[in-house]
Design a protein around this motif. Structure first.
Motif, PDB file in Angstrom:
ATOM      1  N   LEU A 483       0.850  -1.187   0.000  1.00  0.00           N
ATOM      2  CA  LEU A 483       0.000   0.000   0.000  1.00  0.00           C
ATOM      3  C   LEU A 483       0.889   1.242   0.000  1.00  0.00           C
ATOM      4  CD1 LEU A 483      -2.806   1.370   0.400  1.00  0.00           C
ATOM      5  CD2 LEU A 483      -2.421   1.136   2.862  1.00  0.00           C
ATOM      6  N   THR A 485       0.886   5.041   0.732  1.00  0.00           N
ATOM      7  CA  THR A 485       0.106   6.119   1.346  1.00  0.00           C
ATOM      8  C   THR A 485       0.368   7.461   0.687  1.00  0.00           C
ATOM      9  OG1 THR A 485       1.818   6.566   3.008  1.00  0.00           O
ATOM     10  CG2 THR A 485       0.188   4.891   3.539  1.00  0.00           C
ATOM     11  N   VAL A 488      -2.229   9.526  -1.627  1.00  0.00           N
ATOM     12  CA  VAL A 488      -3.320  10.338  -1.104  1.00  0.00           C
ATOM     13  C   VAL A 488      -3.038  11.822  -1.282  1.00  0.00           C
ATOM     14  CG1 VAL A 488      -4.556  10.922   1.024  1.00  0.00           C
ATOM     15  CG2 VAL A 488      -3.990   8.549   0.516  1.00  0.00           C
ATOM     16  N   TYR A 534      -8.148   3.807   5.989  1.00  0.00           N
ATOM     17  CA  TYR A 534      -8.392   2.998   4.795  1.00  0.00           C
ATOM     18  C   TYR A 534      -9.476   1.967   5.069  1.00  0.00           C
ATOM     19  CZ  TYR A 534      -3.987   4.738   2.804  1.00  0.00           C
ATOM     20  OH  TYR A 534      -2.973   5.515   2.301  1.00  0.00           O
ATOM     21  N   ARG A 535     -10.279   1.716   4.044  1.00  0.00           N
ATOM     22  CA  ARG A 535     -11.229   0.596   4.055  1.00  0.00           C
ATOM     23  C   ARG A 535     -10.859  -0.373   2.934  1.00  0.00           C
ATOM     24  NH1 ARG A 535     -15.936   0.835   7.083  1.00  0.00           N
ATOM     25  NH2 ARG A 535     -16.452   2.880   7.974  1.00  0.00           N
ATOM     26  N   MET A 605      -9.189   4.453  -7.280  1.00  0.00           N
ATOM     27  CA  MET A 605      -8.490   3.576  -6.350  1.00  0.00           C
ATOM     28  C   MET A 605      -8.673   2.127  -6.786  1.00  0.00           C
ATOM     29  SD  MET A 605      -9.571   5.373  -2.768  1.00  0.00           S
ATOM     30  CE  MET A 605      -9.466   7.160  -2.574  1.00  0.00           C
ATOM     31  N   TYR A 609      -6.878  -1.714  -0.262  1.00  0.00           N
ATOM     32  CA  TYR A 609      -7.164  -0.678   0.723  1.00  0.00           C
ATOM     33  C   TYR A 609      -7.297   0.667   0.028  1.00  0.00           C
ATOM     34  CZ  TYR A 609      -6.897  -3.510   4.881  1.00  0.00           C
ATOM     35  OH  TYR A 609      -7.179  -4.426   5.872  1.00  0.00           O
ATOM     36  N   GLN A 610      -8.429   1.320   0.299  1.00  0.00           N
ATOM     37  CA  GLN A 610      -8.768   2.577  -0.348  1.00  0.00           C
ATOM     38  C   GLN A 610      -8.940   3.654   0.711  1.00  0.00           C
ATOM     39  OE1 GLN A 610     -12.330   1.456  -2.422  1.00  0.00           O
ATOM     40  NE2 GLN A 610     -11.242   0.212  -3.952  1.00  0.00           N
ATOM     41  N   ALA A 611      -8.275   4.795   0.491  1.00  0.00           N
ATOM     42  CA  ALA A 611      -8.306   5.886   1.465  1.00  0.00           C
ATOM     43  C   ALA A 611      -9.704   6.484   1.540  1.00  0.00           C
ATOM     44  CB  ALA A 611      -7.292   6.957   1.086  1.00  0.00           C
ATOM     45  N   GLU A 612     -10.169   6.687   2.761  1.00  0.00           N
ATOM     46  CA  GLU A 612     -11.491   7.269   2.979  1.00  0.00           C
ATOM     47  C   GLU A 612     -11.421   8.622   3.669  1.00  0.00           C
ATOM     48  OE1 GLU A 612     -14.662   6.042   6.170  1.00  0.00           O
ATOM     49  OE2 GLU A 612     -14.948   4.787   4.401  1.00  0.00           O
TER      50      GLU A 612
END
Length: 1228
Positions: A483, A485, A488, A534-535, A605, A609-612
């Motif tokens: 992942l 980061t 973002v 992340y979700r 995305m 794991y996708q940034a929320e």
């Protein structure tokens, strides 16, 4: 079944163990006065000392500072030596073994006893070691220490028991591998060169026997002299003199010619028929200049000369040799010359050594190379020679852990069984392509899946902002998912104000992570004071990332009166707080700006794991935000909490709002246990431009990085592996550094506080009660200019520039007269000192000396304690508990621990219905102090009535981007582990375990009565503490700064294990050490390696079954029959009996003062029978057959000798008879 009686009813029962005074570090937990005693508790604890044992299991990653390489072509296993004395032996995936020389001397050379299950190592302390590889954990059989000469080169011919050893003096000695003693046969340097030669030829740099005749030994000296020595005749066959120094020599398989590599970048070819001059001189990368001179080239450090059956052209493979003009901007290279084709492979790192893998172990056969193993300083690759484009093989070992320096670790055992397959399926799409399609050539050994396996995942955070998930099941390590980061944020562009100054730094470095495997929520804290939520989703998405900005800075000027506090509550709807406009009076040029800019457009995305949500702390008064020191997230509550040395922030990530932003002192409310001293307003800060700062990565070029502040990052510490002394006594010491003296706040604060998640900085501003300002995304143009001399963000600090000392307790009789006396009693000098005018000049020698010091200075001045108070939020924990003493039912709560050892409890009111949860606000507020401990609070955990661990509630994972089902609306499914699950639990409450740097306490909720207290350490402090499950029970596992690993039973806090395992030699270990369930732990043993260990006796007993076998009985391939004509004309190699030449009978004994034999714990016979199971039986059977054959051969030889003797006697008797038969009797 465990049973927990009501402690308040006064029911008496037997005590689980003896008790002692809490002030003396008792051997068992101690009841606190005016509280229920252990006699009122009846919890059957099943853990005993016999359940615990410390043992290293396996080491993952790239060998740190590698030095040499070796390969067994029959067993197909590979060994790598390192500068720290370590050996890594690799085979098929799962076969990975690490061994260490006790001396710690660098490994100079490795030599396999091919297909014999043994390895010879030559170390920098001039010692030879023989390792037994016929057991799962290799052991040293023999050692031979040279006393008067230094070892420079070793050579062991195939199927020979005599090892040739070259020395720095130019002599060649011979060692018997079986007995590991020196032979009396020595080749002296003055015998090898001509008598007329006046200069010394230099050290021996090459030794090899001729493929044509094993009785001929080729000796290469550094000066350029090459000698072929006739071992039988003990004389020189020929001598070669060359002007340039020799680095390596390689034979043609026919033994008629050989090739040398030299220091001027040339390759010379020599023919044995005419050794007066080379038959060929080539400069592969050197050109002839216009004036007729050749370009000067770098040395060719090694050359391999191999022939192939499929081609009449040989392979010439070498490293180095580039011209100096070209090599300035080029990377290290490996050159492959095959006929007229020259292929140059550029490497990312300098080449340490390379080996050409061939099908045959015999040097006198056509070699047929199929691969090249290249060992780089920070990588390990294998090149496929069978394909024209020379692709590399996909490496099955986790050699890229250090691809970006590791900054934090997390370890999760007993994960949900479906999490590893789904992460692997997503991560498989991230893999690179273009690898060779052939199987990995290092395929030796055997490995089977152990009987006790369960899903384990290791998470590593890195300096470039990446996070890697690793499958750690069954003591292996495989990459699952990566992942990034940094995606973002917007990329900072060079030359655009403040953003441009971030380019050369590590603004995305991961500081800590929080992961819930059940709900698959993942939270990352970055060094730029940002938090990313992340979700996980199996589907791609195109969404907008929500960004929240928080002003978490509280100054002494902002002290408010009680009346103001009533009118300005510190927690309410964030919209009620109006942000201070940038550039307004009283604010710096960076006010209301975060360190990084979040992408403000919809972002695509991929699955995974996708940034929320992104939460960032803002600059205040030209000061960058302080680093985040604690984090917790709860999917069931929908809340995220984090804190630093200024205060606490709680975020509702379902409604995307900020619930609370309070200063640390505000959390006490009216229950502040300290007497706060008033202070004068803060002076203007001095410019910090004189401070120098380096980035997190020590892999980056020093010449290309700008020096910013005097704090190094964690990954730079102790890379030279110099041992450091840990001060363990209670006596105060003060260590002075060159030119300055830094005092340390709190028990090991400054960077050891960073080890525990605290934040300290000599340049940071004081913190006190203040008015929090909470802002959303500020409108209007953003300012990109920095304040004068201010770094854009706080870097991860280290103790490299700090001096630390052990704490000293000072007790004031009759109560605490002041705040200072209270703090000194709690944990010595514990406040953060600050010198506003403190600047220093920095040099690298000072850095190196401070990197290797780990003493704790008590030189904090008394005035600094009263002047500058910083109380950090050091740990956070959501859970079902009782917010107040009078509560009858448990509710959602947030437990807060601070650097002053204070535990606070914040009850939370959360709407129960899902619709209300998404619309109605959540209320929460402090309820006062629960208890105080010595030292910073490290860990919270909750136990139920029977002493079992209570897990935090969580939300069952659902794909946020999955297809909608109109018939079944999507609803949140929560799993709650509340202690009120039964009537008995409801009436009894639950236990809370609190552990600090110095002590641990177990308290009963909701009465908040302290049941047990245990002073874990007096002279040191804890770096890590976790409540873990072991052997179907729970215990408190602790790692102390003095190297001790301890376990305490729960709830009685009875010591179960205390072992001095690992003296803390650098901050990397402190930062990355982590415990997990199942009796396992890990830490970063070097910048490139993860060391796993177990503290469970059960796993230690089963470890042998989990490790791979290094040795497998394989028949040695037979030498090829070259036919009568080729043998008749000298094509076959001539063999000779080395025993006749080198044995004691022929050569005598070597001088005792030359080398000392050191026997190992095992002998050669034990080596041959050490393997167990079927492999051991096969090995023993093979050895027995060999011995029987040897005895039969000896019997046959003795029979032949007897027959020859009988024939000789018969002939002599017949001759005597013929001579005497015609003589008369008087002639006799």
């Amino acid at each position: 079944m465990k049973k927990f009686r009501k402690v308040l009813d006064g029911l008496s029962s037997s005590s689980p163990g003896g008790v002692a005074s809490p002030s003396c570090g008792s051997a068992a937990g101690t009841p606190t006065a005016h509280a229920p005693t252990p006699q009122d508790i009846h919890v059957q604890e099943t853990l005993v000392s016999e359940n615990f044992q410390i043992c290293k299991t396996v080491r993952h990653g790239f060998p740190y500072q590698p030095t040499c390489l070796a390969f067994d072509p029959v067993q197909k296993i590979l060994a790598i030596g390192s500068r720290t004395g370590g050996i890594r032996i690799l085979g098929r995936p799962g076969v990975d073994c690490y061994s260490q020389h006790e001396s710690g001397a660098a490994v100079l050379q490795l030599q396999f006893l091919i297909n014999e299950g043994a390895l010879v190592t030559a170390c920098a302390d001039d010692t030879l070691h023989l390792w037994n590889l016929r057991q799962r954990r290799p052991a040293i059989l023999h050692s031979l220490k040279f006393n008067r000469e230094r070892i420079t080169f070793c050579h062991l011919p195939f199927q020979s028991k005599w090892l040739y050893v070259g020395t720095e003096r130019g002599n060649t000695h011979i060692v018997n591998i079986e007995s590991f003693v020196l032979s009396g046969y020595v080749i002296m340097w003055n015998k090898a060169i001509e008598l007329a030669t006046k200069a010394h030829p230099g050290p021996v740099v090459h030794l090899s026997d001729s493929p044509k005749d094993e009785g001929k030994l080729l000796i290469g000296f550094e000066s350029g002299t090459v000698v072929q020595w006739d071992l039988r005749a003990k004389k020189v066959d020929f001598r070669i003199y060359y002007d340039e120094a020799i680095h390596s020599v390689s034979w043609h398989h026919e033994g008629k010619q050989f090739m040398c590599s030299h220091s001027d970048g040339s390759l010379t070819m020599w023919n044995l028929r005419n050794t007066a001059r080379p038959i060929q001189i080539t400069y592969p990368h050197g050109k002839i200049l216009k004036d007729g001179r050749k370009e000067s080239c770098k040395p060719i450090l090694k050359v391999e000369y191999k022939t192939s059956r499929n081609s009449s052209e040989p392979y010439v493979i070498f490293s180095g040799g580039l011209s100096y003009d070209k090599s300035g901007g080029r990377r290290p290279t490996l050159t492959i010359m095959h006929g007229k084709a020259i292929t140059v492979l550029e490497m990312d790192h300098p080449i340490v050594e390379f080996l050409v893998l061939c099908d045959t172990p015999y040097s006198n056969e056509v070699q047929d190379p199929y691969a090249v193993v290249v060992l780089l300083e920070k990588d390990f690759i294998v090149v496929d020679l069978t394909q024209s484009n020379f692709p590399i093989f996909e490496n099955p070992y986790p050699m890229d852990i250090h691809e970006s320096p590791v900054t934090c670790t997390a370890y999760f055992a007993e994960c949900p069984p479906d999490i590893i397959p789904i992460l692997y399926s997503i991560g498989a799409k991230q893999k690179k392509t273009g690898y060779s399609h052939k199987e990995w050539p290092v395929s030796g050994g055997t490995w089977t899946l152990g009987s006790q396996t369960y899903p384990e995942i290791i998470v590593t955070g890195h300096a470039d902002g990446t996070v890697k998930f690793w499958d750690a099941s069954a003591i292996t390590l495989q990459m699952l998912y990566k992942l990034k980061t940094s995606k973002v944020f917007e990329k900072p562009k060079v030359g655009e104000g403040r953003a441009g100054e971030l380019v050369e730094e590590d603004p995305y470095a991961v500081q800590m992570v929080s992961w819930c495997p059940h709900s698959r929520l993942f939270c990352v804290v970055g060094i730029s004071a940002h938090v990313i939520l992340y979700r996980f989703s199996k589907h791609d998405a195109n969404t907008q990332i929500v960004s929240l900005e928080v002003r978490l800075q509280f100054d002494s000027e902002d002290v408010i009166s009680p009346s103001e506090a009533e009118n300005n509550p510190c927690f309410s709807d964030p919209s009620s707080h109006s942000p201070q406009p940038p550039g307004s009076p009283g604010s710096g040029t960076q006010d209301s700006l975060p360190c990084l800019k979040v992408k403000n457009r919809p972002v695509r995305m991929p699955p995974g794991y996708q940034a929320e949500l992104v939460v960032q702390l803002q600059w205040v008064d030209g000061e960058p935000p302080q680093q985040i020191t604690s984090l917790d997230i709860n999917s069931a509550y929908g809340l995220l909490a984090f804190g630093n040395c200024n205060g606490l922030t709680v975020v509702d990530f379902l409604q995307k709002t900020i619930l609370m932003c309070m200063g640390t002192l505000d959390l006490y409310g009216a229950a502040d246990p300290y007497q706060r001293l008033t202070r004068s307003p803060r002076k203007n800060r001095q410019s910090t431009s004189d401070f120098c700062m380096r980035g997190l990565s020590h892999f980056y070029s020093d010449s290309k990085k700008r020096i910013r502040t005097s704090y190094q990052s964690l990954t730079e510490l102790s890379d030279n592996q110099v041992s450091m002394d840990m001060e363990r006594s209670k006596s105060p010491t003060s260590v002075k550094g060159p030119g300055r003296k830094l005092s340390l706040p709190t028990d090991l604060k400054t960077d050891l506080d960073h080890v525990n998640g605290h934040c300290t900085s000599p340049t940071s501003q004081p913190c006190s009660v203040g008015k929090p300002r909470i802002t959303g995304v500020p409108e209007g143009p953003r300012l990109t200019r920095r304040g004068p001399g201010r770094p854009p963000f706080r870097k991860a600090q280290s103790a490299a520039c700090m001096e630390i000392s052990l704490p000293v307790s000072s007790h004031t009789e009759g109560g605490y007269a002041s705040r200072r006396a209270m703090l000194q009693q709690l944990h010595g000098v514990s406040m953060y000192s600050h010198d506003e005018h403190h600047t220093t000049s920095y040099n690298w020698s000072e850095r190196e000396s401070r990197e290797n010091s780990f003493s704790r200075s008590r030189s904090s001045s008394v005035s600094s304690i009263d002047r500058d108070t910083k109380e950090s939020v050091t740990t956070l924990q959501f859970g079902e508990s009782y917010g107040r003493k009078g509560d009858a039912l448990p509710t959602a709560c947030l437990w807060v621990g601070t650097s002053l050892g204070v535990v606070l409890l914040l009850p939370i009111s959360i709407p129960t219905e899902e619709e209300e949860r998404m619309e109605e606000p959540i209320t929460m507020g402090p309820s006062g102090t629960v208890l105080m401990l010595k030292g910073s609070v490290l860990r919270f955990a909750f136990l139920d009535c029977g002493g079992a661990l209570i897990q935090s509630p969580y939300e069952v994972w659902r794909d946020p981007n999955g297809p909608e089902d109109p018939d079944r609306p999507r609803r949140r499914k929560l799993v709650n582990f509340s202690p009120s699950s039964s009537q008995e639990a409801c009436s009894d409450g639950h236990l809370a375990v609190v552990c600090s740097e110095k002590q641990a306490k177990v308290i009963l909720m909701p009465t908040q009565a302290v049941l047990f207290t245990h002073n874990i350490t007096e002279s040191s402090f804890l770096l890590r503490a976790d409540v873990v499950s072991v052997c179907n029970s729970v215990c408190l596992a602790c790692f102390c700064a003095n190297g001790h690993i301890m376990t305490l039973s729960l709830p009685s806090l009875r010591p179960l294990m205390d072992i001095n395992y690992l003296p803390l030699t650098d901050l990397r270990i402190a930062r990355t050490f982590v415990f997990t369930n199942g009796g396992q732990a890990l830490y970063l043993s070097s910048p490139t390696e993860i060391q796993r260990l177990t503290y469970s006796q059960e796993m230690t007993d089963n470890l042998q079954d989990m490790l791979g076998e290094l040795f497998t009985p394989i028949e040695t391939p037979e030498a090829q029959n070259k036919g009568f004509l080729k043998g008749f004309f000298g094509g076959n190699a001539q063999t000779f009996d080395r025993e006749e030449l080198f044995g004691e009978a022929a050569a005598g004994k070597a001088s005792r003062s030359l080398a000392q034999h050191i026997p190992g714990p095992m002998g050669l016979e034990n080596m041959k029978t050490a393997a167990g199971g079927v492999v051991g039986d096969l090995a023993r059977a093979r050895i027995a057959l060999d011995q029987r054959g040897e005895r039969l051969g000896e019997l046959e030889e003795r029979t032949a000798l007897m027959m020859n003797s009988a024939e000789t006697f018969s002939t002599h008797a017949h001759q005597v008879m013929l001579k005497q038969k015609d003589k008369k009797w008087y002639q006799l």
